[in-house]
Motif scaffolding. Structure first.
Motif, PDB file in Angstrom:
ATOM      1  N   MET A 123      57.719  25.729  21.563  1.00  0.00           N
ATOM      2  CA  MET A 123      56.676  26.416  22.325  1.00  0.00           C
ATOM      3  C   MET A 123      55.294  26.066  21.771  1.00  0.00           C
ATOM      4  SD  MET A 123      55.897  30.492  22.640  1.00  0.00           S
ATOM      5  CE  MET A 123      57.472  30.904  23.363  1.00  0.00           C
ATOM      6  N   LEU A 124      55.207  25.980  20.456  1.00  0.00           N
ATOM      7  CA  LEU A 124      53.929  25.669  19.819  1.00  0.00           C
ATOM      8  C   LEU A 124      53.415  24.298  20.257  1.00  0.00           C
ATOM      9  CD1 LEU A 124      52.318  27.419  17.834  1.00  0.00           C
ATOM     10  CD2 LEU A 124      53.182  25.975  15.985  1.00  0.00           C
ATOM     11  N   ILE A 125      54.307  23.325  20.359  1.00  0.00           N
ATOM     12  CA  ILE A 125      53.917  21.994  20.836  1.00  0.00           C
ATOM     13  C   ILE A 125      53.368  22.085  22.253  1.00  0.00           C
ATOM     14  CG2 ILE A 125      54.786  19.730  21.532  1.00  0.00           C
ATOM     15  CD1 ILE A 125      56.781  19.897  19.242  1.00  0.00           C
ATOM     16  N   GLU A 126      54.080  22.795  23.098  1.00  0.00           N
ATOM     17  CA  GLU A 126      53.654  22.960  24.496  1.00  0.00           C
ATOM     18  C   GLU A 126      52.265  23.588  24.567  1.00  0.00           C
ATOM     19  OE1 GLU A 126      54.913  25.997  28.022  1.00  0.00           O
ATOM     20  OE2 GLU A 126      56.572  25.014  26.980  1.00  0.00           O
ATOM     21  N   ILE A 127      52.063  24.631  23.762  1.00  0.00           N
ATOM     22  CA  ILE A 127      50.770  25.327  23.767  1.00  0.00           C
ATOM     23  C   ILE A 127      49.646  24.409  23.308  1.00  0.00           C
ATOM     24  CG2 ILE A 127      49.425  27.124  22.601  1.00  0.00           C
ATOM     25  CD1 ILE A 127      51.937  28.886  22.693  1.00  0.00           C
ATOM     26  N   PHE A 128      49.862  23.660  22.223  1.00  0.00           N
ATOM     27  CA  PHE A 128      48.762  22.863  21.686  1.00  0.00           C
ATOM     28  C   PHE A 128      48.509  21.579  22.455  1.00  0.00           C
ATOM     29  CE2 PHE A 128      48.758  25.979  18.415  1.00  0.00           C
ATOM     30  CZ  PHE A 128      47.426  26.017  18.036  1.00  0.00           C
ATOM     31  N   GLY A 237      60.156  34.713   8.584  1.00  0.00           N
ATOM     32  CA  GLY A 237      59.503  34.434   9.858  1.00  0.00           C
ATOM     33  C   GLY A 237      57.997  34.309   9.797  1.00  0.00           C
ATOM     34  N   ILE A 238      57.485  33.634   8.746  1.00  0.00           N
ATOM     35  CA  ILE A 238      56.039  33.413   8.692  1.00  0.00           C
ATOM     36  C   ILE A 238      55.593  32.596   9.907  1.00  0.00           C
ATOM     37  CG2 ILE A 238      54.173  32.308   7.389  1.00  0.00           C
ATOM     38  CD1 ILE A 238      55.795  32.998   4.844  1.00  0.00           C
ATOM     39  N   GLY A 239      56.500  31.785  10.391  1.00  0.00           N
ATOM     40  CA  GLY A 239      56.241  31.115  11.656  1.00  0.00           C
ATOM     41  C   GLY A 239      56.138  29.609  11.587  1.00  0.00           C
ATOM     42  N   ALA A 240      56.234  28.998  12.772  1.00  0.00           N
ATOM     43  CA  ALA A 240      56.013  27.560  12.913  1.00  0.00           C
ATOM     44  C   ALA A 240      54.511  27.303  12.880  1.00  0.00           C
ATOM     45  CB  ALA A 240      56.617  27.070  14.228  1.00  0.00           C
TER      46      ALA A 240
END
Length: 353
Positions: A123-128, A237-240
């Motif tokens: 999702m992070l890739i899609e967002i950025f 879960g600090i996150g991607a």
């Protein structure tokens, strides 16, 4: 005789036309990175981006063919020089770690100042990819460094790998944890002391007592075998994190025929998808392999995770102050994209903006 000469002339003309139709121009592209191709970011370049450019050019009619000159594994420059290497044209296309470019490209580091937002790296890739295309603040910061952003690069979720068990936040007190750069912020008020370092130093640091664990991600821990000296993984879960991107030197890109430019841009989009899927595969495989070799995995209880998140000071504040309205725009847009996709960050770092 005249008939034969006409046949010969027709044959020669046909041969010349055929030669013209199949004439192919070779474009040399110097591509490289500070990391070897086994690394999740360089892997995306070698195994997704390059073959996709080749395929797209062939599909477009085969008018152009790329001769790739590869400089992977830091043969031309170190990890601290990725921006300069692409910006200055040491390579035509390269991996740019914006995580190491806090001064030159601070806006790209928004995820590192907003921990516990999302662990969904795809999702992070899609967002950025979307934000870099749509927000002038992000797009222009690449172009201002003489680069064209092609594809987003990320990490899988950061957790704690340690040589001790963590069942409560209080277990972190007086512990030394490798947390380089901005990630040191994530340990504020936990009682732990951040220790500088990198994936390449964690094993020795923990083995020699310089540290007792590290904040890191599975796809990075497996190949460096850090789990051998830090056999306890606590999922917190600090996150991607958005790490940077694959970028082209703008002068090089602008000098290319439109057909080649289009292939490079489209290959960048395809590489984003392939990179996300590959990191998912690598992270899952890494966990399975490490667990089989003795890694003990536990989940930090939800109430303890909440304590950690709520005890953190306003780590995004100094970043916002230093980078003004542009940083506010990027942060608000990032969190809006998260919420639009159904994500509820554990802390509203954009509150009040």
């Amino acid at each position: 005789m005249k008939h034969i000469s006409h046949m010969i002339a027709a044959t020669l003309a046909g041969t010349m036309l055929a030669g013209t139709a199949y004439a192919q121009e070779t474009i040399t592209i110097n591509i490289g990175s500070s990391h070897p191709v086994q690394n999740i970011w360089a892997y995306a370049m070698k195994n997704s981006f390059q073959p996709e450019v080749d395929r797209l050019l062939e599909e477009a009619g085969g008018n152009y063919k790329v001769e790739w000159v590869e400089s992977y594994g830091g043969t031309l420059y170190r990890f601290t020089d990725t921006r300069a290497a692409v910006s200055d044209g040491i390579v035509d296309i390269g991996m740019v770690g914006t995580v190491w470019e806090g001064s030159a490209m601070p806006l790209q580091n928004v995820t590192y100042f907003t921990p516990f937002a999302t662990s969904d790296h795809e999702m992070l890739i899609e967002i950025f990819d979307k934000l870099t295309a749509e927000l002038p603040e992000l797009r222009d910061s690449w172009e201002g460094e003489n680069m064209v952003h092609l594809s987003s690069l990320i990490t899988d979720s950061y957790d704690v790998y340690a040589n001790f068990e963590i069942n409560a936040l209080s277990d972190m007190a007086n512990r030394r944890i490798n947390a380089p750069g901005t990630s040191a912020n994530w340990l504020q008020q936990t009682g732990a002391t951040p220790v500088d370092g990198a994936l390449t130093t964690y094993y020795t640091d923990i083995q020699t007592g310089v540290s007792e664990g590290a904040l890191s991600f599975a796809s990075g821990i497996l190949p460096t075998r850090v789990y051998e000296v830090a056999p306890n993984l606590t999922r917190v879960g600090i996150g991607a994190m958005y790490f940077g991107g694959i970028a082209a030197n703008k002068d090089f890109f602008d000098s290319q025929p439109e057909e080649v430019q289009n292939a490079i841009l489209e290959a960048g989009k395809a590489t984003s998808l392939a990179h996300g899927a590959y990191v998912t595969e690598q992270a899952n495989t890494a966990i399975e392999k490490m667990e089989a070799e003795g890694l003990v995995i536990s989940e930090l209880p939800e109430e303890e995770k909440r304590k950690w998140v709520e005890s953190l000071p306003n780590v995004v504040g100094p970043w916002l102050e230093a980078n003004g309205e542009a940083a506010q725009t990027v942060l608000k847009a990032y969190f809006a994209e998260l919420r639009e996709r159904g994500v509820t960050p554990l802390r509203d770092w954009d509150e009040g903006l």
